[in-house]
Design a protein around this motif. Structure first.
Motif: not given
Length: 351
Positions: A209-211, A214, A245-246, A251, A254
């Motif tokens: 996931d995002l977390d 990141e 995902v973001f 994006q 990222i």
């Protein structure tokens, strides 16, 4: 009468099975070289049999499994066999999918991976991804890379897994292995804490996931070496999966972070050999300056062609890996074509 669980696992190990399935109404089934077969001379399991197996494996966590409907765990069995287990309810009964793990962590150079993979444990920072579908050997490859570091470097390795699969014996490294649900409440909590635990090398069981993504990017930017898995079938897909995902507004940032931190993506699939057993076919992307530019500019469709022109750095496409295995007579031409990204290219090359 149903076989004792220890006997089922023992027989599966003797048959060189990778998985065991326990399902109401069927005999225990084992997966050998990718094919499911009934365990010899075993009787169909009743609902009570499956429930008894589940209680035995889940132990104190059985009420949690009953309430939620599924449970992940890892357990040791007699004979040094360690298993990764998923218990789940279906149509009112309990089923179990049991993955038999290797008794010891294999040497990295015994896995038949592209030669450039041998240099990945020597990186001092950045992200290394191992991708592929379930059962493609990602966990084994990662364990072999981390164990190489364990035996050759003075470092602190932290793993965050759900559940822990391979157990490392510390050698030159300090090795801390944290299991979600046992050692930390959830992935997010464990990941937030990991950068405060003075790691040199981090293994994230899955970029889910995002977390997670990141935290991996932050860790790599601050000088750590991060290993992780993704369920994608190619290097370009892995990049798009992480970026998508973001939210759209983030994006571009990222992509910039990925272009500076991503070091390599290894995508693998396990295929049946001509003889007995299975072999890994691998796509390896060593991130070159040209590929960094493509990541930064969002031109991931062009990465596939860039892979073909960066063989000097150790990269190899999946199709060229399949062609090489076929020419070496390790796999059949039909297997190569079925596993290919561009079946026509592979067909012409091995004709």
């Amino acid at each position: 009468m149903a076989l004792p669980l220890n006997d089922i696992i023992s027989q599966a190990r003797a048959l060189r099975a990778s998985d065991v399935h326990l399902v109401r109404g069927l005999p225990p089934r084992v997966r050998i070289d990718g094919v499911l077969r009934d365990l010899p001379d075993a009787l169909p399991l009743t609902e009570d049999d499956c429930e008894a197996y589940a209680r035995l494996m889940a132990g104190e966590a059985y009420p949690e499994m009953s309430q939620i409907g599924e449970l992940d765990l890892a357990l040791p069995f007699p004979g040094g066999v360690r298993c990764r287990i998923n218990l789940f309810r279906q149509q009112g009964a309990v089923s179990a999918a049991i993955r038999l793990l290797a008794e010891s962590i294999p040497e990295l150079d015994s896995l038949g991976l592209p030669p450039a993979v041998q240099g990945l444990p020597d990186l001092n920072r950045g992200i290394v991804l191992v991708t592929g579908e379930t059962g493609s050997g990602k966990s084994t490859t990662l364990a072999a890379m981390l164990d190489r570091i364990n035996h050759t470097q003075d470092a602190h390795i932290i793993t965050l897994e759900d559940p822990i699969e391979y157990i490392y014996t510390p050698d030159r490294c300090i090795v801390n292995q944290r299991e979600v649900g046992t050692d930390t409440r959830c992935y997010a909590d464990g990941l937030r804490a990991i950068l405060r635990e003075d790691p040199d090398v981090i293994l994230i069981g899955e970029m889910r996931d995002l977390d997670t993504i990141e935290t991996a990017l932050t860790a790599a930017e601050t000088g750590h070496l991060v290993f992780a898995t993704l369920h994608t079938n190619s290097a370009p897909e892995a990049i798009d999966r992480m970026v998508d995902v973001f939210p759209e507004g983030r994006q571009k940032q990222i992509r910039l972070q990925l272009s500076t931190t991503l070091m390599a993506v290894l995508s693998q699939q396990l295929l049946p050999r001509r003889e007995k057993g299975r072999v890994a076919a691998c796509e390896l992307m060593i991130v070159t300056p040209a590929i960094r530019n493509l990541i930064r500019e969002g031109k991931t469709p062009q990465i596939a062609s860039a892979l073909s022109t960066s063989a000097a750095e150790g990269s190899i496409t999946m199709d060229n890996s399949l062609i090489a295995l076929c020419r070496q007579r390790v796999i059949s031409a039909e297997t190569a074509r079925q596993a290919a990204r561009d079946a026509e290219y592979v067909r012409r090359s091995i004709r």
